[in-house]
Design an enzyme around this catalytic site. Structure first.
Site, PDB file in Angstrom:
ATOM      1  CG  ASP A 216     -11.092 -32.810  -8.917  1.00  0.00           C
ATOM      2  OD1 ASP A 216     -10.495 -31.887  -8.307  1.00  0.00           O
ATOM      3  OD2 ASP A 216     -10.520 -33.856  -9.273  1.00  0.00           O
TER       4      ASP A 216
ATOM      5  CG  ASN B 204     -13.106 -25.508  -8.987  1.00  0.00           C
ATOM      6  OD1 ASN B 204     -13.870 -25.596  -9.937  1.00  0.00           O
ATOM      7  ND2 ASN B 204     -13.476 -25.768  -7.744  1.00  0.00           N
ATOM      8  NE  ARG B 205      -5.817 -26.967  -6.517  1.00  0.00           N
ATOM      9  CZ  ARG B 205      -5.033 -27.693  -5.738  1.00  0.00           C
ATOM     10  NH1 ARG B 205      -4.046 -27.127  -5.082  1.00  0.00           N
ATOM     11  NH2 ARG B 205      -5.255 -28.991  -5.593  1.00  0.00           N
TER      12      ARG B 205
ATOM     13  CG  HIS C  44     -10.441 -22.503  -5.499  1.00  0.00           C
ATOM     14  ND1 HIS C  44     -10.647 -23.841  -5.746  1.00  0.00           N
ATOM     15  CD2 HIS C  44      -9.158 -22.403  -5.048  1.00  0.00           C
ATOM     16  CE1 HIS C  44      -9.540 -24.517  -5.473  1.00  0.00           C
ATOM     17  NE2 HIS C  44      -8.628 -23.672  -5.047  1.00  0.00           N
TER      18      HIS C  44
ATOM     19  CB  SER D  46     -12.508 -33.468   2.065  1.00  0.00           C
ATOM     20  OG  SER D  46     -11.190 -33.298   1.551  1.00  0.00           O
ATOM     21  CB  VAL D  47     -10.851 -33.644   7.005  1.00  0.00           C
ATOM     22  CG1 VAL D  47      -9.598 -33.707   7.864  1.00  0.00           C
ATOM     23  CG2 VAL D  47     -12.053 -33.304   7.877  1.00  0.00           C
ATOM     24  CG  ASP D  48      -7.933 -36.303   3.207  1.00  0.00           C
ATOM     25  OD1 ASP D  48      -7.472 -36.336   4.365  1.00  0.00           O
ATOM     26  OD2 ASP D  48      -8.301 -37.322   2.589  1.00  0.00           O
ATOM     27  CG  ASN D  49     -10.220 -30.769  -0.222  1.00  0.00           C
ATOM     28  OD1 ASN D  49     -11.438 -30.843  -0.351  1.00  0.00           O
ATOM     29  ND2 ASN D  49      -9.390 -31.378  -1.055  1.00  0.00           N
TER      30      ASN D  49
ATOM     31  NE  ARG E 234      -7.141 -28.222  -2.256  1.00  0.00           N
ATOM     32  CZ  ARG E 234      -8.109 -28.019  -3.125  1.00  0.00           C
ATOM     33  NH1 ARG E 234      -8.690 -26.833  -3.206  1.00  0.00           N
ATOM     34  NH2 ARG E 234      -8.508 -28.979  -3.928  1.00  0.00           N
TER      35      ARG E 234
ATOM     36  CB  SER F  63     -11.515 -38.218  -3.217  1.00  0.00           C
ATOM     37  OG  SER F  63     -10.658 -38.340  -4.334  1.00  0.00           O
TER      38      SER F  63
END
Length: 233
Positions: A18, A20-21, A35, A63-66, A70, A190
């Site tokens: 976690d 990177n951004r 990234h 992940s699916v949430d990512n 995004r 998460s």
């Protein structure tokens, strides 16, 4: 006087890469730059873990949430890195056998082909590397339960049933994750492999993933050892 207490080493380490951004923004760069740096840095971390004798690593890649939260542009860039950087990193090491946990139907065709090729070319290697890509924790557990029931596990009880489900989850031979490392200072899991990490020690590092160093890894391993020794005493 007793002898020195052996320092336990986690057999299976999980990594939530976690920050990177935020790392990129802090140095005046784009999210894409962060990234790419994070993807490249995974190769360093895998080598550090290999030299320390860790034989299974599970990594939260996407992940699916990512994917849902995004922008399409950012997700496309992430899948481009998955296609171009991850397989090359794994191939250079010649150590890790790749396992994919997640729904590859969510990936573009090029990324799917690259990942499946990485799985095939890495078979039989000594180390085990599980990549969470298109990963959903509920779907992962549901698939394991369904597979166990299809194989007759409905007749099992207790630990036998738990073992049957765990054995059918994607990944290498070491199912239980011993240590989870999450970078960036966020103090949450998460949805990171909840079944496999149910008994894991968790170390939250304040470092952003691209800035996470070999010394930071050693500190996390030392903290794991300290906690495990404390449990024994």
């Amino acid at each position: 006087m007793g002898g020195a207490v052996e320092q336990p080493l986690p057999r299976h380490v999980g990594i939530v890469m976690d920050g990177n951004r935020r790392w990129a923004q802090a140095i005046g760069q784009t999210a894409g730059f962060g990234h790419r740096a994070g993807a490249d840095h995974l190769g360093d971390a895998l080598e550090w873990l290999r030299t320390r004798g860790v034989d299974h690593v599970s990594v939260f890649v996407l992940s699916v949430d990512n994917i849902r939260k995004r922008s399409a542009q950012e997700v496309g860039h992430l899948f481009g890195l998955i296609e171009s950087v991850l397989p090359a990193t794994i191939e250079r090491s010649q150590h890790w056998q790749v396992h994919i946990s997640g729904d590859l139907a969510l990936a573009p065709p090029g990324a799917r082909r690259a990942l499946r090729r990485a799985v095939e070319l890495s078979r039989g290697r000594a180390g085990q590397l599980t990549l969470g890509i298109g990963y959903d924790p509920h779907a992962d557990i549901v698939a394991g339960v369904r597979a166990a029931l299809a194989d007759g596990a409905a007749e099992l009880d207790g630990e036998d049933l738990v073992r049957a489900i765990g054995e059918r989850l994607p990944g290498g031979p070491v199912r239980d994750i011993d240590l989870v490392i999450r970078t960036s200072g966020e103090r949450r899991i998460s949805g990171f492999f909840p079944w496999q990490a149910a008994r894991a020690e968790i170390v939250f590092s304040p470092k952003m993933w691209p800035a996470f160093t070999e010394a930071d890894l050693d500190a996390a391993l030392a903290e794991y050892a300290r906690r495990r020794v404390a449990v024994r005493i």
